[in-house]
Design an enzyme around this catalytic site. Structure first.
Site, PDB file in Angstrom:
ATOM      1  N   ASP A   9       0.820  -1.011  -0.062  1.00 51.48           N
ATOM      2  CA  ASP A   9      -0.070   0.124  -0.157  1.00 51.48           C
ATOM      3  C   ASP A   9       0.747   1.251   0.020  1.00 51.48           C
ATOM      4  OD1 ASP A   9      -1.534   2.082   0.544  1.00 51.48           O
ATOM      5  OD2 ASP A   9      -2.557   1.068   2.407  1.00 51.48           O
ATOM      6  N   ILE A  10       0.666   2.032  -1.020  1.00 49.70           N
ATOM      7  CA  ILE A  10       1.655   3.411  -0.971  1.00 49.70           C
ATOM      8  C   ILE A  10       1.364   4.203   0.123  1.00 49.70           C
ATOM      9  CG2 ILE A  10       0.052   4.656  -2.704  1.00 49.70           C
ATOM     10  CD1 ILE A  10       2.746   5.331  -3.978  1.00 49.70           C
ATOM     11  N   ASN A  23      -6.385  12.524 -10.715  1.00 50.37           N
ATOM     12  CA  ASN A  23      -7.208  12.783 -11.938  1.00 50.37           C
ATOM     13  C   ASN A  23      -6.863  14.326 -12.055  1.00 50.37           C
ATOM     14  OD1 ASN A  23      -9.404  14.195 -10.578  1.00 50.37           O
ATOM     15  ND2 ASN A  23     -10.237  12.179 -10.258  1.00 50.37           N
ATOM     16  N   GLY A  31      -8.973   4.140  -6.922  1.00 47.63           N
ATOM     17  CA  GLY A  31      -7.916   3.657  -6.991  1.00 47.63           C
ATOM     18  C   GLY A  31      -6.752   4.404  -5.997  1.00 47.63           C
ATOM     19  N   VAL A  32      -5.607   4.704  -6.334  1.00 44.68           N
ATOM     20  CA  VAL A  32      -4.629   5.335  -5.563  1.00 44.68           C
ATOM     21  C   VAL A  32      -4.948   6.423  -5.258  1.00 44.68           C
ATOM     22  CG1 VAL A  32      -2.246   6.225  -5.644  1.00 44.68           C
ATOM     23  CG2 VAL A  32      -2.537   3.740  -6.574  1.00 44.68           C
ATOM     24  N   ASP A  33      -5.652   7.336  -6.022  1.00 38.84           N
ATOM     25  CA  ASP A  33      -6.075   8.706  -5.592  1.00 38.84           C
ATOM     26  C   ASP A  33      -6.768   8.846  -4.437  1.00 38.84           C
ATOM     27  OD1 ASP A  33      -6.285  11.630  -6.036  1.00 38.84           O
ATOM     28  OD2 ASP A  33      -7.665  11.482  -7.687  1.00 38.84           O
ATOM     29  N   SER A 121      -1.024   5.203 -14.361  1.00 45.86           N
ATOM     30  CA  SER A 121      -1.779   4.675 -15.750  1.00 45.86           C
ATOM     31  C   SER A 121      -2.089   3.397 -15.883  1.00 45.86           C
ATOM     32  CB  SER A 121      -1.365   5.398 -16.846  1.00 45.86           C
ATOM     33  OG  SER A 121      -1.289   6.899 -16.832  1.00 45.86           O
ATOM     34  N   ILE A 124      -7.190   2.247 -13.624  1.00 45.50           N
ATOM     35  CA  ILE A 124      -8.196   2.593 -14.601  1.00 45.50           C
ATOM     36  C   ILE A 124      -7.898   3.273 -16.128  1.00 45.50           C
ATOM     37  CG2 ILE A 124      -8.673   4.854 -13.482  1.00 45.50           C
ATOM     38  CD1 ILE A 124     -11.614   4.243 -13.505  1.00 45.50           C
ATOM     39  N   TYR A 125      -6.778   3.726 -16.039  1.00 42.02           N
ATOM     40  CA  TYR A 125      -6.475   4.261 -17.182  1.00 42.02           C
ATOM     41  C   TYR A 125      -5.939   3.159 -18.353  1.00 42.02           C
ATOM     42  CZ  TYR A 125      -6.773   8.893 -15.480  1.00 42.02           C
ATOM     43  OH  TYR A 125      -7.210  10.200 -15.046  1.00 42.02           O
TER      44      TYR A 125
END
Length: 169
Positions: A9-10, A23, A31-33, A121, A124-125
């Site tokens: 986990d970052i 985003n 996600g990460v964001d 990326s 989800i990208y």
């Protein structure tokens, strides 16, 4: 600069700066964001709103980076960068590499010595993981920076194994 790989986990990384795969709105997401905004607390969102009220009124452009506090995270700063959406017909690799180099540029401005990156990326990208790892490692290996350690934090163990193989090449 030393490049390290880590699983997990970052938001749990004890570094000077954590990079957020944000985003363009800078106002949180999935996600990460989403994880960074949730665990970092309202201080991060407040600074992101201030950025939107100022110079970044239209949002952050792909490949660019800005910093905020890390709030309740075990880091001093969060560096937000917007990765490109993968396209099989358009080459957006320069934009993806820019996410890493621009984040390091911001880290240098902050005086950060240690920085943790997600695999930008590749969620989800939809950027293919192997290519995303290759581009991340290439950008980190060639970056002109005073950062001493960059850690690529991979949530999935299969991606960690892939990154270990690619780093050894």
């Amino acid at each position: 600069m030393r490049i390290e790989l880590a699983a997990g986990d970052i938001t749990a990384q004890h570094v000077d700066a954590i990079v957020n795969a944000a985003n363009s709105s800078l106002l949180g997401g999935g996600g990460v964001d989403g994880a960074i905004h949730r665990k970092g607390g309202p201080e991060i969102l407040a600074e992101c709103r201030a950025l939107r009220a100022g110079h970044h009124g239209k949002g952050l452009r792909t490949g660019q980076a800005v910093a905020t506090t890390a709030g309740r995270l075990p880091a001093r700063w969060v560096i937000h960068t917007v990765g490109p959406v993968y396209s099989p017909t358009l080459d957006r690799s320069a934009e993806l590499r820019s996410c890493y180099t621009e984040s390091l540029r911001v880290a240098d401005e902050l005086g950060a010595a240690t920085v943790a990156f997600p695999l930008i990326s590749a969620g989800i990208y939809r950027w293919p993981a192997e290519d995303a790892i290759r581009l991340a490692l290439a950008a980190l290996r060639t970056a002109d920076t005073t950062v001493t350690t960059a850690t690529l934090v991979l949530f999935e163990t299969d991606r960690l194994a892939l990154a270990e193989r690619l780093l050894a090449e």
